[in-house]
Design an enzyme around this catalytic site. Structure first.
Site, short mmCIF file in Angstrom:
data_model
loop_
_atom_site.label_atom_id
_atom_site.label_comp_id
_atom_site.label_asym_id
_atom_site.label_seq_id
_atom_site.Cartn_x
_atom_site.Cartn_y
_atom_site.Cartn_z
N ILE A 91 3.16 -1.77 0.01
CA ILE A 91 3.76 -2.56 1.08
C ILE A 91 4.33 -3.87 0.56
O ILE A 91 5.21 -4.46 1.19
CB ILE A 91 2.75 -2.81 2.22
CG1 ILE A 91 3.49 -3.20 3.51
CG2 ILE A 91 1.69 -3.85 1.82
CD1 ILE A 91 2.67 -3.10 4.76
N ASP A 92 3.86 -4.34 -0.61
CA ASP A 92 4.38 -5.60 -1.13
C ASP A 92 5.57 -5.41 -2.07
O ASP A 92 6.05 -6.36 -2.69
CB ASP A 92 3.29 -6.40 -1.84
CG ASP A 92 2.67 -5.68 -3.03
OD1 ASP A 92 3.18 -4.60 -3.41
OD2 ASP A 92 1.69 -6.19 -3.59
N ASN A 108 -1.46 -0.14 2.16
CA ASN A 108 -1.76 -1.42 2.80
C ASN A 108 -3.23 -1.79 2.68
O ASN A 108 -3.83 -2.32 3.60
CB ASN A 108 -1.33 -1.35 4.29
CG ASN A 108 -1.50 -2.66 5.02
OD1 ASN A 108 -1.08 -3.70 4.54
ND2 ASN A 108 -2.13 -2.62 6.19
N GLY A 109 -3.82 -1.49 1.52
CA GLY A 109 -5.25 -1.71 1.38
C GLY A 109 -5.63 -3.06 0.82
O GLY A 109 -6.80 -3.44 0.84
N GLY A 110 -4.64 -3.83 0.33
CA GLY A 110 -4.96 -5.06 -0.39
C GLY A 110 -5.10 -6.28 0.50
O GLY A 110 -4.46 -6.40 1.55
N HIS A 118 -5.47 3.78 -4.83
CA HIS A 118 -4.53 4.51 -3.97
C HIS A 118 -4.41 5.98 -4.32
O HIS A 118 -3.74 6.73 -3.62
CB HIS A 118 -3.16 3.83 -3.94
CG HIS A 118 -2.66 3.31 -5.25
ND1 HIS A 118 -2.54 4.09 -6.37
CD2 HIS A 118 -2.23 2.07 -5.61
CE1 HIS A 118 -2.04 3.36 -7.36
NE2 HIS A 118 -1.86 2.13 -6.94
N LYS A 151 3.47 -10.04 -6.15
CA LYS A 151 2.06 -10.09 -6.53
C LYS A 151 1.56 -11.52 -6.68
O LYS A 151 0.35 -11.78 -6.57
CB LYS A 151 1.83 -9.35 -7.85
CG LYS A 151 2.31 -7.91 -7.88
CD LYS A 151 1.52 -7.04 -6.92
CE LYS A 151 1.95 -5.57 -7.04
NZ LYS A 151 1.25 -4.70 -6.04
N GLN A 179 -8.49 4.67 4.22
CA GLN A 179 -8.87 5.42 3.03
C GLN A 179 -10.38 5.40 2.86
O GLN A 179 -11.09 4.74 3.62
CB GLN A 179 -8.17 4.87 1.79
CG GLN A 179 -8.66 3.52 1.32
CD GLN A 179 -8.06 3.10 -0.01
OE1 GLN A 179 -7.35 2.11 -0.10
NE2 GLN A 179 -8.36 3.86 -1.06
#
Length: 501
Positions: free
Chosen positions: A244-245, A108-110, A215, A389, A184
């Site tokens: 997550i996407d 979930n970093g984006g 990641h 995306k 992270q």
């Protein structure tokens, strides 16, 4: 000062011994200076971050990783790529017992900037007013309620998404899911030419000078968070990790059952879900065999002089990585503690607002497959790979092509094809807000095969698209597709308004 005698190779640097020494000395000096600016309460966190960065930087400079013998690469043998039929649940089993051994981690970093949104991408509304995160929570809650299990949902955030995500988790306080999150690592960007660190101070809050290192950092960050040790102590055995996407990345009880019913000495440490390539799949790494072990190969890793391999990518290597991974928790713990996770470096080239060229040294989570002794791939149905995306992907997900139940999407049974349509929306559809303004309602695409839209185009209500439809409005012109229109195998261009016959 520029480092002398740097010779650029394919996605790596080739240094003389003098240049290696000077590059490292400069980096280590910058790190020490940064730590001196760090607030005391954050010192331990940043010291760990900078140790990890230092390791990646040194590997980039030394470039002493063994290089692939490109002529020895071959597709993986059948015994290392299980078919989905081989792992499917053949008989009834105690599903609660299986699920209680599982942890789910979502990457979930984006941010949602590429789709014109602010904040974490996971909060973009994608279906029936539900966000990516809402759908993930619904899926896990449904399983926990149905089977009486206790599957925790864990979010790996970047420093870009961590605080916003922690605040959002308050809305799920009453759901039947134990929610956790961890952040992270945060690494400093470096200048491309001098290889010196961009930022001069940790306390200054120069967000643009830092980056999340891909990641592949999940293993170390998960370990550092304390959650890995906690879940092992609770009796959990496997973690299912996915983006997550990717709305197709749901908990698969058959795969979990396959893993947990193997004899202990045969238990897989690492499983990568792969799926068959289609014409739309120009990205995504593939699995190869090198020295009787699986490795993940990205097309960007192939040097130009071995361009024949790129052709093989599309001819011989017919599967690609979905980034849905099943990993044994004890194997992660052992790999981190023994420092055996040497993932290929990805040098991500960017440019600052002032024009300065910089580098981010990153790693990918799937590349770790070579670091685990008992690793396999499982060739899963295409339905397990539904990434969002772009707004082209969003059109598919929000259309009547899918039904949603308990946060899970399933293909509409009226669709007569196994594959989804190929959709390519132009620049005017790139941002979610403008995309939504161009559709009064999402068209019926049950019988659509291919859609290309370019230029100033709008769609009315209850439009139906079938077969191959290409709509191109030339510069300065506009095309309005009226409500109720049915377009089947049509090419539309110019400055037109289509009438429904």
């Amino acid at each position: 000062m520029e480092i002398p005698e740097i010779r650029r190779r394919h996605d790596s640097y080739n240094f003389s011994n003098l240049a290696k020494h000077e590059a490292k000395e400069g980096c280590y000096s910058d790190i020490n200076s940064l730590l001196e600016t760090c607030p005391k309460e954050k010192l331990d966190e940043f010291r760990k971050n900078l140790i990890g960065f230092k390791q990646l930087f040194s590997r980039m400079v030394d470039d002493d990783e063994p290089h692939l013998n490109w002529n020895s690469i071959s597709p993986p043998p059948k015994e290392l790529i299980k078919t989905y039929e081989e792992v499917m649940l053949k008989s009834s089993t105690d599903v609660k017992k299986l699920l209680d051994k599982l942890v789910v981690v979502k990457l979930n970093g984006g941010l949602g900037t590429s789709m014109g949104c602010t904040g974490p991408k996971s909060v973009i509304t994608v279906r029936n007013e539900f966000t990516f995160l809402d759908m993930q929570v619904q899926q896990i809650e449904f399983l926990n309620k149905k089977y009486g299990s206790n599957i925790p949902l864990v979010l790996m955030n970047s420093f870009n998404t961590h605080e916003d995500t922690k605040n959002l988790l308050r809305k799920y306080i009453h759901v039947n899911v134990n929610l956790h999150c961890f952040q992270q690592s945060q690494y400093p960007r470096i200048y491309k030419e001098s290889l010196r660190i961009v930022t001069k101070s940790i306390s200054s809050g120069e967000v643009g000078s830092w980056y999340p290192p891909g990641h592949g950092d999940m293993y170390q960050a998960f370990y550092n968070s304390g959650l890995l040790e906690q879940f092992i102590a609770e009796g959990k055995e496997y973690v299912f990790v996915s983006n997550i996407d990717n709305l197709g990345a749901t908990v698969d009880i058959s795969i979990l059952n396959y893993l947990l019913t193997l004899p202990m000495e045969e238990r897989c440490d690492f499983v990568m879900e792969v799926t068959d390539k289609t014409r739309a799949d120009v990205k995504g790494g593939t699995l190869i065999e090198v020295e009787k072990k699986l490795r993940l190969l990205e097309i960007a890793q192939v040097p130009k002089e071995h361009s024949f391999l790129i052709r093989q990518f599309h001819i011989c290597f017919r599967i690609f990585n979905t980034n849905n991974l099943w990993i044994r928790l004890e194997a992660i713990k052992q790999a981190v503690e023994e420092n055996t996770l040497h993932l290929e470096l990805i040098l991500n080239h960017k440019q600052l607002d002032n024009g300065e060229k910089i580098i981010q040294i990153e790693t990918a989570i799937g590349a770790a497959i070579k670091c685990f002794n008992k690793a396999i791939g499982v060739n899963v149905p295409r339905s397990r790979f539904l990434p969002v995306k772009t707004c082209s992907d969003l059109l598919l997900i929000t259309s009547n092509l899918y039904h949603m139940n308990n946060g899970t999407l399933t293909m509409n049974p009226k669709r007569n094809f196994l594959t989804t349509p190929l959709v390519q929306l132009g620049e005017r559809f790139q941002k979610v807000k403008e995309y939504l303004n161009r559709f009064e309602t999402i068209p019926d695409i049950i019988e659509l095969d291919h859609l290309t839209v370019a230029g100033d185009v709008t769609f009315g209500r209850n439009v139906t698209l079938k077969g191959t439809v290409i709509i191109i409005a030339n510069h300065g012109e506009r095309i309005d597709i009226p409500s109720g229109a049915v377009l089947e195998n049509k090419i539309v261009s110019g400055n037109l308004r289509i009438l429904n016959h």
